[in-house]
Design a protein around this motif. Sequence first.
Motif, PDB file in Angstrom:
ATOM      1  N   VAL A 178     134.865  47.150  55.991  1.00  0.00           N
ATOM      2  CA  VAL A 178     134.252  48.458  56.220  1.00  0.00           C
ATOM      3  C   VAL A 178     134.826  49.052  57.495  1.00  0.00           C
ATOM      4  O   VAL A 178     134.839  48.394  58.550  1.00  0.00           O
ATOM      5  CB  VAL A 178     132.716  48.336  56.335  1.00  0.00           C
ATOM      6  N   VAL A 179     135.325  50.278  57.382  1.00  0.00           N
ATOM      7  CA  VAL A 179     135.795  51.039  58.544  1.00  0.00           C
ATOM      8  C   VAL A 179     134.763  52.126  58.808  1.00  0.00           C
ATOM      9  O   VAL A 179     134.574  53.027  57.991  1.00  0.00           O
ATOM     10  CB  VAL A 179     137.194  51.645  58.290  1.00  0.00           C
ATOM     11  N   GLY A 180     134.087  52.023  59.954  1.00  0.00           N
ATOM     12  CA  GLY A 180     132.986  52.937  60.231  1.00  0.00           C
ATOM     13  C   GLY A 180     133.345  54.120  61.100  1.00  0.00           C
ATOM     14  O   GLY A 180     132.448  54.822  61.568  1.00  0.00           O
ATOM     15  N   THR A 181     134.610  54.386  61.345  1.00  0.00           N
ATOM     16  CA  THR A 181     134.991  55.514  62.190  1.00  0.00           C
ATOM     17  C   THR A 181     134.987  56.809  61.372  1.00  0.00           C
ATOM     18  O   THR A 181     135.013  56.803  60.134  1.00  0.00           O
ATOM     19  CB  THR A 181     136.389  55.294  62.775  1.00  0.00           C
ATOM     20  N   ASP A 182     134.969  57.921  62.092  1.00  0.00           N
ATOM     21  CA  ASP A 182     135.027  59.220  61.424  1.00  0.00           C
ATOM     22  C   ASP A 182     136.409  59.518  60.865  1.00  0.00           C
ATOM     23  O   ASP A 182     136.554  60.296  59.921  1.00  0.00           O
ATOM     24  CB  ASP A 182     134.639  60.329  62.417  1.00  0.00           C
ATOM     25  N   LYS A 183     137.429  58.915  61.415  1.00  0.00           N
ATOM     26  CA  LYS A 183     138.795  59.182  60.977  1.00  0.00           C
ATOM     27  C   LYS A 183     139.608  57.900  61.054  1.00  0.00           C
ATOM     28  O   LYS A 183     139.634  57.227  62.081  1.00  0.00           O
ATOM     29  CB  LYS A 183     139.441  60.246  61.862  1.00  0.00           C
ATOM     30  N   LEU A 184     140.240  57.534  59.953  1.00  0.00           N
ATOM     31  CA  LEU A 184     141.156  56.395  59.898  1.00  0.00           C
ATOM     32  C   LEU A 184     142.574  56.947  59.892  1.00  0.00           C
ATOM     33  O   LEU A 184     142.964  57.664  58.973  1.00  0.00           O
ATOM     34  CB  LEU A 184     140.909  55.546  58.652  1.00  0.00           C
ATOM     35  N   ARG A 185     143.337  56.576  60.916  1.00  0.00           N
ATOM     36  CA  ARG A 185     144.678  57.130  61.075  1.00  0.00           C
ATOM     37  C   ARG A 185     145.708  56.010  60.957  1.00  0.00           C
ATOM     38  O   ARG A 185     145.616  54.998  61.657  1.00  0.00           O
ATOM     39  CB  ARG A 185     144.799  57.811  62.431  1.00  0.00           C
ATOM     40  N   VAL A 186     146.664  56.196  60.062  1.00  0.00           N
ATOM     41  CA  VAL A 186     147.750  55.251  59.858  1.00  0.00           C
ATOM     42  C   VAL A 186     149.022  55.905  60.370  1.00  0.00           C
ATOM     43  O   VAL A 186     149.448  56.948  59.851  1.00  0.00           O
ATOM     44  CB  VAL A 186     147.892  54.866  58.373  1.00  0.00           C
ATOM     45  N   THR A 187     149.629  55.324  61.404  1.00  0.00           N
ATOM     46  CA  THR A 187     150.790  55.943  62.058  1.00  0.00           C
ATOM     47  C   THR A 187     152.086  55.231  61.717  1.00  0.00           C
ATOM     48  O   THR A 187     153.099  55.447  62.381  1.00  0.00           O
ATOM     49  CB  THR A 187     150.598  55.919  63.585  1.00  0.00           C
ATOM     50  N   GLY A 188     152.089  54.348  60.718  1.00  0.00           N
ATOM     51  CA  GLY A 188     153.318  53.664  60.349  1.00  0.00           C
ATOM     52  C   GLY A 188     154.341  54.614  59.767  1.00  0.00           C
ATOM     53  O   GLY A 188     153.995  55.647  59.152  1.00  0.00           O
ATOM     54  N   PRO A 189     155.634  54.319  59.926  1.00  0.00           N
ATOM     55  CA  PRO A 189     156.665  55.235  59.407  1.00  0.00           C
ATOM     56  C   PRO A 189     156.676  55.305  57.888  1.00  0.00           C
ATOM     57  O   PRO A 189     157.091  56.311  57.319  1.00  0.00           O
ATOM     58  CB  PRO A 189     157.974  54.634  59.956  1.00  0.00           C
ATOM     59  N   GLU A 190     156.210  54.245  57.224  1.00  0.00           N
ATOM     60  CA  GLU A 190     156.196  54.235  55.761  1.00  0.00           C
ATOM     61  C   GLU A 190     154.789  54.356  55.208  1.00  0.00           C
ATOM     62  O   GLU A 190     154.550  54.066  54.043  1.00  0.00           O
ATOM     63  CB  GLU A 190     156.851  52.953  55.251  1.00  0.00           C
ATOM     64  N   GLY A 191     153.836  54.760  56.017  1.00  0.00           N
ATOM     65  CA  GLY A 191     152.486  54.992  55.536  1.00  0.00           C
ATOM     66  C   GLY A 191     151.707  53.709  55.336  1.00  0.00           C
ATOM     67  O   GLY A 191     152.000  52.682  55.939  1.00  0.00           O
ATOM     68  N   ALA A 192     150.718  53.795  54.462  1.00  0.00           N
ATOM     69  CA  ALA A 192     149.828  52.666  54.180  1.00  0.00           C
ATOM     70  C   ALA A 192     150.064  52.181  52.761  1.00  0.00           C
ATOM     71  O   ALA A 192     150.327  52.971  51.849  1.00  0.00           O
ATOM     72  CB  ALA A 192     148.374  53.065  54.370  1.00  0.00           C
ATOM     73  N   LEU A 193     150.002  50.862  52.564  1.00  0.00           N
ATOM     74  CA  LEU A 193     150.215  50.245  51.260  1.00  0.00           C
ATOM     75  C   LEU A 193     148.908  49.621  50.791  1.00  0.00           C
ATOM     76  O   LEU A 193     148.316  48.802  51.484  1.00  0.00           O
ATOM     77  CB  LEU A 193     151.312  49.175  51.349  1.00  0.00           C
ATOM     78  N   PHE A 194     148.453  50.030  49.588  1.00  0.00           N
ATOM     79  CA  PHE A 194     147.213  49.515  49.004  1.00  0.00           C
ATOM     80  C   PHE A 194     147.563  48.849  47.682  1.00  0.00           C
ATOM     81  O   PHE A 194     148.204  49.464  46.822  1.00  0.00           O
ATOM     82  CB  PHE A 194     146.204  50.651  48.768  1.00  0.00           C
ATOM     83  N   GLU A 195     147.144  47.597  47.533  1.00  0.00           N
ATOM     84  CA  GLU A 195     147.418  46.868  46.304  1.00  0.00           C
ATOM     85  C   GLU A 195     146.412  47.190  45.204  1.00  0.00           C
ATOM     86  O   GLU A 195     146.704  46.964  44.031  1.00  0.00           O
ATOM     87  CB  GLU A 195     147.426  45.361  46.586  1.00  0.00           C
ATOM     88  N   HIS A 196     145.248  47.680  45.561  1.00  0.00           N
ATOM     89  CA  HIS A 196     144.234  48.000  44.566  1.00  0.00           C
ATOM     90  C   HIS A 196     143.758  49.435  44.796  1.00  0.00           C
ATOM     91  O   HIS A 196     144.380  50.204  45.533  1.00  0.00           O
ATOM     92  CB  HIS A 196     143.072  47.002  44.635  1.00  0.00           C
ATOM     93  N   SER A 197     142.656  49.783  44.177  1.00  0.00           N
ATOM     94  CA  SER A 197     142.154  51.151  44.252  1.00  0.00           C
ATOM     95  C   SER A 197     141.609  51.454  45.643  1.00  0.00           C
ATOM     96  O   SER A 197     141.186  50.560  46.385  1.00  0.00           O
ATOM     97  CB  SER A 197     141.071  51.378  43.199  1.00  0.00           C
ATOM     98  N   VAL A 198     141.617  52.737  45.986  1.00  0.00           N
ATOM     99  CA  VAL A 198     141.128  53.219  47.273  1.00  0.00           C
ATOM    100  C   VAL A 198     140.152  54.349  47.015  1.00  0.00           C
ATOM    101  O   VAL A 198     140.436  55.256  46.225  1.00  0.00           O
ATOM    102  CB  VAL A 198     142.291  53.712  48.163  1.00  0.00           C
ATOM    103  N   GLU A 199     139.002  54.282  47.689  1.00  0.00           N
ATOM    104  CA  GLU A 199     137.998  55.333  47.584  1.00  0.00           C
ATOM    105  C   GLU A 199     137.862  56.005  48.944  1.00  0.00           C
ATOM    106  O   GLU A 199     137.562  55.358  49.947  1.00  0.00           O
ATOM    107  CB  GLU A 199     136.652  54.750  47.146  1.00  0.00           C
TER     108      GLU A 199
END
Length: 313
Positions: A178-199
Motif C-alpha cells: 500500500v502506497v499512502g501518499t497523495d502522489k506516486l512519482r516514478v523518475t526512472g528513464p524507462e518508467g515503471a514495469l508492472f507484471e500484473h494489473s494496476v489500479e
Amino acid sequence: MKGDAVNDSSPGPREVLQQMVREQYTTTTQGTSLERPENQYVYKIGIYGWRKRCLYLFVLLLLIILVVNFALTIWILKVMWFSPTGMGHLRVTKDGLRLEGESEFLFPLYAKEIHSRLDSSLLLQSTQNVTVNARNSEGEVTGRLKVGPKMVEVHSQQFQINSKDGRPLFTVDEKEVVVGTDKLRVTGPEGALFEHSVETPLVRADPFQDLRLESPTRSLSMDAPRGVHIKANSGKIEALSQMDIKLHSSDGMLVLDAATVCLPKLVQGTQGHTSSSQRLYEICVCPDGKLYLSAAGVGSTCQENSSVCQKST
C-alpha cells in the motif's frame, strides 16, 4: 683420726675472695686501667655476610617492581582517559551511558534505547554488515534489519514507513503493498514495469514529457465501469496499429466531433461502370449519425432516404 688424709676439693677462702672481687664493679680514678677478664664472650646481633647481601637484593627488586607497576598504572590511566565521570569517550550520566565521537564494539551490544546528540546524526558503520534484531520474551527473533554492502534486508511480518504526523506512507505485508501518499512519482528513464494489473485513479506524465502505456509482447487493456477518458489539451492523439482498429459501442453511438474528418488513405475509384467487383465503397452517414457502406460509383451513391437509414429509425 690422724692417719686419714682429708681430700676436700672446695675452694678456699682466698679463691672465693678473688672471685667476688672480679664480679664487683670497681671505681677507678683517671688514668687507672683495669684488665678485662680473660674468659669474656662477645655476641654479635644482626644479619651479616651473604644473607645480608641477598636481603638487600630482594628489597631492591621489590622496589623496582613497585616503581614499574606505578608507572604502568599511570600510563594505563592516561591512555584509557580515566576520569571521575567515566573512561575515554564514555561518560556515565543519570540517564545512562554517553559516548562522545566514534566508538567500536567488538561484541554484541544490548541496549533499550540508542539515540544521538541533538546537533548530530547517528551513524552505525561496519566493514561487513549492520544487523538489528528484535526479540520477544522467549528470545525468538521477531524482526530483523540487515544492512549489507549490496543489499538492505528486512525480515518482519509487516514493514511500514510513516510520515512526521504518523500517517502511513508505505506499507508492505504478505498480502499487499500500500502506497499512502497523495502522489506516486516514478523518475526512472524507462518508467515503471508492472507484471500484473494496476489500479489507479490517475496516470499522468511530468510537464513537457510524453505519457506512454506500452505492452511490448501482449495486449494492453484499459477497463473502467464508467468510461475511459483520453484527453490532449494542446496536442493530438495518435492510435497506430499493425492490424485492425475497432471502435465498438454496444449501447451508444460513435461520435466524431471535429471540424474536419479526413480519411487520407482510402482507395479512390476510377471513372467507368459502377461495379461491386472493384470492391470500392462509399461511406454514407444517415441523419441520425449512423454510418453505412454503399457501392462506389462515378458520383455519390449515398441517398438521404436510404433503406438503411429508414431501418435505423
